[in-house]
Design a protein around this motif. Structure first.
Motif, mmCIF file in Angstrom:
data_model
loop_
_atom_site.group_PDB
_atom_site.id
_atom_site.type_symbol
_atom_site.label_atom_id
_atom_site.label_comp_id
_atom_site.label_asym_id
_atom_site.label_seq_id
_atom_site.Cartn_x
_atom_site.Cartn_y
_atom_site.Cartn_z
ATOM 1 N N GLU A 55 -4.263 -1.554 3.859
ATOM 2 C CA GLU A 55 -3.949 -1.135 5.532
ATOM 3 C C GLU A 55 -4.660 -1.996 6.558
ATOM 4 O OE1 GLU A 55 -2.701 2.536 8.285
ATOM 5 O OE2 GLU A 55 -4.637 2.889 6.908
ATOM 6 N N VAL B 100 1.064 3.330 2.302
ATOM 7 C CA VAL B 100 1.269 4.655 1.440
ATOM 8 C C VAL B 100 1.622 5.621 2.648
ATOM 9 C CG1 VAL B 100 0.460 3.729 -0.786
ATOM 10 C CG2 VAL B 100 -1.280 4.852 0.945
ATOM 11 N N SER B 101 2.130 6.580 2.224
ATOM 12 C CA SER B 101 2.375 7.801 3.265
ATOM 13 C C SER B 101 1.034 8.768 3.289
ATOM 14 C CB SER B 101 3.368 8.804 2.537
ATOM 15 O OG SER B 101 3.351 9.283 1.486
ATOM 16 N N CYS B 102 0.157 8.799 2.344
ATOM 17 C CA CYS B 102 -0.935 9.496 2.743
ATOM 18 C C CYS B 102 -2.088 9.109 3.859
ATOM 19 C CB CYS B 102 -1.757 9.634 1.296
ATOM 20 S SG CYS B 102 -2.194 8.293 0.559
ATOM 21 N N TRP C 164 -5.711 1.671 -0.918
ATOM 22 C CA TRP C 164 -4.531 1.743 0.119
ATOM 23 C C TRP C 164 -5.487 1.569 1.686
ATOM 24 C CZ3 TRP C 164 -1.641 0.374 -3.132
ATOM 25 C CH2 TRP C 164 -1.499 1.189 -4.302
ATOM 26 N N CYS D 89 -2.498 13.783 1.914
ATOM 27 C CA CYS D 89 -2.317 14.246 0.545
ATOM 28 C C CYS D 89 -3.289 15.155 0.062
ATOM 29 C CB CYS D 89 -2.300 13.114 -0.417
ATOM 30 S SG CYS D 89 -2.394 13.458 -2.174
ATOM 31 N N GLU E 31 8.694 0.861 12.846
ATOM 32 C CA GLU E 31 8.431 1.424 11.693
ATOM 33 C C GLU E 31 7.738 2.800 11.636
ATOM 34 O OE1 GLU E 31 10.017 -0.227 9.088
ATOM 35 O OE2 GLU E 31 10.529 -1.809 10.366
ATOM 36 N N GLU F 279 -0.594 7.951 6.703
ATOM 37 C CA GLU F 279 0.011 7.962 8.009
ATOM 38 C C GLU F 279 -0.569 8.946 8.769
ATOM 39 O OE1 GLU F 279 4.068 8.396 6.917
ATOM 40 O OE2 GLU F 279 4.277 6.391 6.361
ATOM 41 N N SER F 280 -1.057 10.143 8.296
ATOM 42 C CA SER F 280 -1.597 11.064 9.209
ATOM 43 C C SER F 280 -2.914 11.552 8.724
ATOM 44 C CB SER F 280 -0.587 12.159 9.638
ATOM 45 O OG SER F 280 -1.095 13.081 10.051
#
Length: 143
Positions: A116, A90-92, A112, A100, A84, A94-95
């Motif tokens: 996680e 949430v995408s913010c 979030w 964001c 995955e 991921e890195s």
């Protein structure tokens, strides 16, 4: 967070290898038949595992796949990170570098991050062996 078919099928593939580890190398065809997953799709999933060293591969007529580690050493989190790309809900998250633009003032970021953490801790606590022990079919021996 929704786990894709890649993640779900990868888990099924690796559990199948665990269940048949005493048989030597397990052919992709036999896993595909037992799991009802196309061989082509399993090949795609296996390609994701090649750089990880999680699988031993034997080519040729008697070839197939084996786990390179014990089932008790492989967590669901490890498998899902490979298939995955991560466990962030949430995408913010991921890195850190590509976060964001609202990160500094985001009121929901803590929510979030907490989610996680819970997801990660839970999935890190479950190994392939745990799944086999909890949900695997009982083996009956007849003499």
């Amino acid at each position: 967070m929704q786990i894709s078919t890649k993640g779900r099928y990868a888990l099924r593939f690796l559990l199948d290898l665990c269940q048949h580890q005493g048989e030597g190398y397990v052919s992709l065809k036999s896993v595909a038949e037992r799991q009802g997953i196309s061989k082509k799709y399993l090949e795609h999933i296996i390609s994701m595992f090649n750089p990880t060293g999680l699988l031993n591969i034997s080519r040729g007529y008697q070839g197939g796949y084996q786990l390179s580690k014990e089932p008790s050493e492989i967590t669901v989190a490890e498998i899902l990170r490979i298939t995955e790309g991560g466990l962030a809900p949430v995408s913010c998250l991921e890195s850190e570098t590509e976060g964001c633009e609202r990160r500094e003032n985001c009121l929901t970021l803590g929510v979030w991050k907490g989610l996680e953490q819970v997801i990660t801790e839970y999935l890190e606590s479950i190994t392939l062996q745990d799944i086999l022990d909890e949900y695997g079919p009982a083996v009956e021996y007849y003499i």
